[in-house]
Design a protein around this motif. Structure first.
Motif, mmCIF file in Angstrom:
data_model
loop_
_atom_site.group_PDB
_atom_site.id
_atom_site.type_symbol
_atom_site.label_atom_id
_atom_site.label_comp_id
_atom_site.label_asym_id
_atom_site.label_seq_id
_atom_site.Cartn_x
_atom_site.Cartn_y
_atom_site.Cartn_z
ATOM 1 N N ILE A 1 62.568 6.038 -36.570
ATOM 2 C CA ILE A 1 63.122 5.081 -35.491
ATOM 3 C C ILE A 1 62.899 3.675 -35.706
ATOM 4 N N GLU A 2 63.669 2.835 -36.287
ATOM 5 C CA GLU A 2 63.556 1.384 -36.463
ATOM 6 C C GLU A 2 63.682 0.829 -35.097
ATOM 7 N N ARG A 3 64.311 1.122 -34.101
ATOM 8 C CA ARG A 3 64.478 0.282 -32.989
ATOM 9 C C ARG A 3 64.653 1.088 -31.564
ATOM 10 N N MET A 4 63.522 1.060 -30.829
ATOM 11 C CA MET A 4 64.035 1.402 -29.280
ATOM 12 C C MET A 4 63.748 0.225 -28.473
ATOM 13 N N VAL A 5 64.831 0.231 -27.625
ATOM 14 C CA VAL A 5 64.456 -0.802 -26.760
ATOM 15 C C VAL A 5 64.487 -0.161 -25.107
ATOM 16 N N PHE A 6 63.265 -0.857 -24.659
ATOM 17 C CA PHE A 6 62.935 -0.413 -23.135
ATOM 18 C C PHE A 6 63.136 -1.790 -22.425
ATOM 19 N N ILE A 7 63.708 -1.430 -21.303
ATOM 20 C CA ILE A 7 63.897 -2.593 -20.036
ATOM 21 C C ILE A 7 63.013 -2.284 -18.947
ATOM 22 N N ALA A 8 62.189 -3.252 -18.674
ATOM 23 C CA ALA A 8 61.370 -3.302 -17.355
ATOM 24 C C ALA A 8 62.367 -3.341 -16.256
ATOM 25 N N ILE A 9 62.237 -2.325 -15.082
ATOM 26 C CA ILE A 9 63.269 -2.461 -14.049
ATOM 27 C C ILE A 9 62.079 -2.013 -12.875
ATOM 28 N N ASP A 10 63.139 -2.732 -11.560
ATOM 29 C CA ASP A 10 62.262 -2.493 -10.453
ATOM 30 C C ASP A 10 62.924 -1.096 -9.814
ATOM 31 N N LYS A 11 62.295 -0.810 -8.564
ATOM 32 C CA LYS A 11 62.649 0.807 -7.956
ATOM 33 C C LYS A 11 64.000 1.021 -7.732
ATOM 34 N N ASN A 12 64.645 -0.171 -7.851
ATOM 35 C CA ASN A 12 66.245 -0.215 -7.568
ATOM 36 C C ASN A 12 67.131 -0.099 -8.914
ATOM 37 N N GLY A 13 66.216 -0.070 -10.107
ATOM 38 C CA GLY A 13 66.862 -0.023 -11.363
ATOM 39 C C GLY A 13 67.470 -1.322 -12.068
ATOM 40 N N ARG A 14 67.015 -2.485 -11.389
ATOM 41 C CA ARG A 14 67.297 -3.692 -12.041
ATOM 42 C C ARG A 14 66.286 -4.299 -12.685
ATOM 43 N N PRO A 15 67.047 -4.937 -13.788
ATOM 44 C CA PRO A 15 65.905 -5.734 -14.822
ATOM 45 C C PRO A 15 64.932 -6.640 -14.081
ATOM 46 N N ILE A 16 63.751 -6.843 -14.609
ATOM 47 C CA ILE A 16 62.835 -7.503 -14.175
ATOM 48 C C ILE A 16 61.742 -8.189 -15.187
ATOM 49 N N ARG A 17 61.203 -9.462 -14.954
ATOM 50 C CA ARG A 17 60.360 -9.829 -15.824
ATOM 51 C C ARG A 17 59.177 -8.861 -15.894
ATOM 52 N N HIS A 18 58.652 -8.636 -17.201
ATOM 53 C CA HIS A 18 57.354 -8.048 -17.382
ATOM 54 C C HIS A 18 56.291 -9.003 -17.860
ATOM 55 N N ALA A 19 54.927 -8.339 -17.830
ATOM 56 C CA ALA A 19 53.915 -9.141 -17.825
ATOM 57 C C ALA A 19 53.549 -9.608 -19.411
ATOM 58 N N ALA A 20 54.028 -8.803 -20.501
ATOM 59 C CA ALA A 20 53.885 -9.008 -21.789
ATOM 60 C C ALA A 20 54.514 -10.372 -22.359
ATOM 61 N N GLY A 21 55.841 -10.482 -21.888
ATOM 62 C CA GLY A 21 56.392 -11.857 -22.114
ATOM 63 C C GLY A 21 57.040 -11.699 -23.572
ATOM 64 N N PRO A 22 57.770 -12.831 -24.014
ATOM 65 C CA PRO A 22 58.423 -12.952 -25.177
ATOM 66 C C PRO A 22 57.478 -13.046 -26.457
ATOM 67 N N GLY A 23 57.756 -12.580 -27.419
ATOM 68 C CA GLY A 23 56.995 -12.869 -28.734
ATOM 69 C C GLY A 23 55.917 -12.046 -29.051
ATOM 70 N N LEU A 24 55.618 -10.897 -28.049
ATOM 71 C CA LEU A 24 54.304 -10.101 -28.332
ATOM 72 C C LEU A 24 54.694 -9.293 -29.711
ATOM 73 N N SER A 25 53.656 -9.257 -30.524
ATOM 74 C CA SER A 25 53.715 -8.365 -31.653
ATOM 75 C C SER A 25 52.631 -7.264 -31.629
#
Length: 127
Positions: free
Chosen positions: A98-122
């Protein structure tokens, strides 16, 4: 690619042709990928946003031990994108990619939130 977990193909996992049912494999992959995405991103909760096509390369049979491998290919402020490879443990036969699987960090209400890893992590950044 980090191969993180293994599953034994049991009789209940088989389809009518006697091979591993694709839906069962997708459930295993989604579970493993979501745990990996949560751990690597530092998010308490993640939701599956997108899964590209599953490229079935070979069947898995009763008694096969399959390994699920994950690799980070991109991150944004709220998402982490993975690549997945599934292979048979002993023969190293590729079962699915599977070439792409995208996961979104969410809060307890299901809204997207910033996660600790941040942009550009490889993958090399997280090792």
């Amino acid at each position: 690619m980090k191969f993180l977990s293994r599953r034994l193909v049991m009789p209940a996992d088989l389809n009518s042709r006697g091979t591993l049912f694709g839906g069962r494999l997708l459930a295993w992959v989604d579970e493993e990928a979501s745990v990996y995405a949560a751990i690597e991103s530092g998010a308490d909760l993640v939701a599956t946003k997108f899964i590209s096509e599953m490229d079935f390369q070979a069947p898995a049979y009763l008694g096969d031990v399959i390994e699920l491998g994950m690799e980070i290919i991109d991150t944004t402020r709220v998402s982490i994108t993975l690549k997945c490879s599934v292979r048979e443990l002993r023969s190293k036969r590729n079962i699915v990619r599977i070439e792409r699987m995208v996961f979104i960090a969410i809060d307890k209400n299901g809204r997207p939130i910033r996660h600790a890893a941040g942009p550009g992590l490889s993958q090399s950044d997280s090792a």
